[in-house]
Design a protein around this motif. Structure first.
Motif, mmCIF file in Angstrom:
data_model
loop_
_atom_site.group_PDB
_atom_site.id
_atom_site.type_symbol
_atom_site.label_atom_id
_atom_site.label_comp_id
_atom_site.label_asym_id
_atom_site.label_seq_id
_atom_site.Cartn_x
_atom_site.Cartn_y
_atom_site.Cartn_z
ATOM 1 N N THR A 138 -4.425 5.854 5.150
ATOM 2 C CA THR A 138 -4.636 5.143 6.421
ATOM 3 C C THR A 138 -5.498 3.893 6.268
ATOM 4 O O THR A 138 -5.836 3.255 7.258
ATOM 5 N N THR A 139 -5.839 3.570 5.026
ATOM 6 C CA THR A 139 -6.585 2.341 4.752
ATOM 7 C C THR A 139 -5.953 1.651 3.553
ATOM 8 O O THR A 139 -5.823 2.252 2.485
ATOM 9 N N GLU A 140 -5.543 0.399 3.744
ATOM 10 C CA GLU A 140 -4.965 -0.384 2.657
ATOM 11 C C GLU A 140 -5.975 -1.439 2.223
ATOM 12 O O GLU A 140 -6.585 -2.123 3.057
ATOM 13 N N ILE A 141 -6.174 -1.568 0.924
ATOM 14 C CA ILE A 141 -7.174 -2.474 0.368
ATOM 15 C C ILE A 141 -6.476 -3.657 -0.306
ATOM 16 O O ILE A 141 -5.577 -3.466 -1.121
ATOM 17 N N ARG A 142 -6.899 -4.850 0.027
ATOM 18 C CA ARG A 142 -6.382 -6.057 -0.607
ATOM 19 C C ARG A 142 -7.535 -7.047 -0.801
ATOM 20 O O ARG A 142 -8.586 -6.919 -0.169
ATOM 21 N N VAL A 143 -7.308 -8.039 -1.667
ATOM 22 C CA VAL A 143 -8.292 -9.115 -1.751
ATOM 23 C C VAL A 143 -8.079 -10.034 -0.552
ATOM 24 O O VAL A 143 -6.973 -10.128 -0.013
ATOM 25 N N ASN A 144 -9.129 -10.710 -0.155
ATOM 26 C CA ASN A 144 -9.099 -11.500 1.072
ATOM 27 C C ASN A 144 -8.592 -12.916 0.793
ATOM 28 O O ASN A 144 -9.296 -13.901 1.003
ATOM 29 N N ASP A 145 -7.328 -13.012 0.338
ATOM 30 C CA ASP A 145 -6.765 -14.331 0.072
ATOM 31 C C ASP A 145 -6.245 -14.938 1.372
ATOM 32 O O ASP A 145 -6.383 -14.354 2.458
ATOM 33 N N SER A 146 -5.644 -16.117 1.278
ATOM 34 C CA SER A 146 -5.270 -16.855 2.487
ATOM 35 C C SER A 146 -4.278 -16.092 3.360
ATOM 36 O O SER A 146 -4.369 -16.135 4.596
ATOM 37 N N GLU A 170 -14.068 5.463 3.913
ATOM 38 C CA GLU A 170 -13.823 6.826 3.477
ATOM 39 C C GLU A 170 -12.872 6.790 2.276
ATOM 40 O O GLU A 170 -11.756 6.267 2.366
ATOM 41 N N VAL A 171 -13.318 7.351 1.174
ATOM 42 C CA VAL A 171 -12.549 7.290 -0.061
ATOM 43 C C VAL A 171 -11.165 7.911 0.116
ATOM 44 O O VAL A 171 -10.147 7.363 -0.332
ATOM 45 N N ALA A 172 -11.082 9.028 0.814
ATOM 46 C CA ALA A 172 -9.814 9.734 0.979
ATOM 47 C C ALA A 172 -8.829 8.953 1.829
ATOM 48 O O ALA A 172 -7.614 9.152 1.707
ATOM 49 N N SER A 173 -9.311 8.068 2.689
ATOM 50 C CA SER A 173 -8.393 7.297 3.532
ATOM 51 C C SER A 173 -7.673 6.229 2.717
ATOM 52 O O SER A 173 -6.591 5.778 3.089
ATOM 53 N N VAL A 174 -8.284 5.808 1.603
ATOM 54 C CA VAL A 174 -7.654 4.823 0.720
ATOM 55 C C VAL A 174 -6.672 5.515 -0.214
ATOM 56 O O VAL A 174 -5.546 5.054 -0.432
ATOM 57 N N ASN A 175 -7.106 6.656 -0.784
ATOM 58 C CA ASN A 175 -6.241 7.450 -1.659
ATOM 59 C C ASN A 175 -6.802 8.871 -1.708
ATOM 60 O O ASN A 175 -7.807 9.115 -2.387
#
Length: 232
Positions: free
Chosen positions: A140-148, A189-194
């Protein structure tokens, strides 16, 4: 190579030239052919000739925006939405995409879009193991770098995740930005990412994807929820 349908036969010339240069078969260009646009007479519409003769030489039914999209009678978003809608309509039956269309018919199609706005989703590719977790509602949480491109995402935006021909549509429930991945995991929350990996394992995996110069752009955590069930 993206060309009009009339270029299909020209591929033989291109392939012959590339073959003479000893181009490996695997390096031959992929071809995408679009419908041919016809003038009112039924002949192929020559945009280059019309531009040379200026707008005063436009045949009947050729709208100025067909040669210069900046004069479309509406906003850029409206033009893009109309174009996307028209292509989607053509693709409802693939045979339409291989036909020729007169400028009059294309003009009619471009103005037939329903009045309700078309909502465009942000497109994101993703690894299979993460795609499956999103599709199952476990990530339920997606992680990306904050590019344009990520800076344009806001709460309520749609994201379509794609992987190996499958796709799943999600809605962004929140957007939180951090300086580093370490700082992000201090608050997320670690589990929300994976849910299948520890914090240290996730940090190691993420940094295999994003080198230091990419992490230096900052990090964005996107809360996501499923909009439609997966289509597979």
């Amino acid at each position: 190579m993206m060309k009009g349908g009339d270029w299909a036969f020209g591929c033989q010339l291109v392939d012959g030239a590339l073959g003479a240069l000893n181009t490996p078969p695997a390096h031959m260009p992929i071809r995408v052919f679009t419908p041919q646009v016809l003038a009112p007479t039924g002949a192929k519409l020559s945009k280059s000739l019309l531009r040379e003769q200026d707008k005063g030489a436009l045949p009947a039914d050729v709208e100025p925006w067909m040669l210069d999209t900046t004069v479309w009678p509406g906003s850029i978003d409206n033009y893009v939405d109309s174009l996307v809608w028209m292509v989607s309509e053509l693709l409802t039956d693939p045979k339409h995409f291989f036909r020729s269309f007169t400028v009059k018919e294309l003009g009619r199609l471009m103005t037939q879009r329903p009045p309700e706005p078309v909502v465009r989703a942000h497109e994101m590719g993703i690894y299979k193991r993460y795609f499956d977790l999103i599709a199952a509602g476990r990530k339920t949480t997606e992680i990306r770098v904050n590019d344009s491109s990520r800076r344009k995402i806001k709460e309520g935006s749609l994201i379509r995740f794609r992987c190996q021909g499958d796709e799943v549509l999600t809605r962004v429930t929140r957007v939180t930005r951090y300086d580093t991945f370490d700082e992000m995991f201090d608050h997320e929350e670690v589990a929300s990412v994976n849910p299948l990996a520890t914090r240290d394992e996730q940090l190691a995996n993420i940094r295999q994807i994003y080198p230091p110069e990419r992490e230096a752009l900052g990090v964005v955590a996107l809360g996501i929820e499923l909009v439609d069930p997966p289509s597979f």
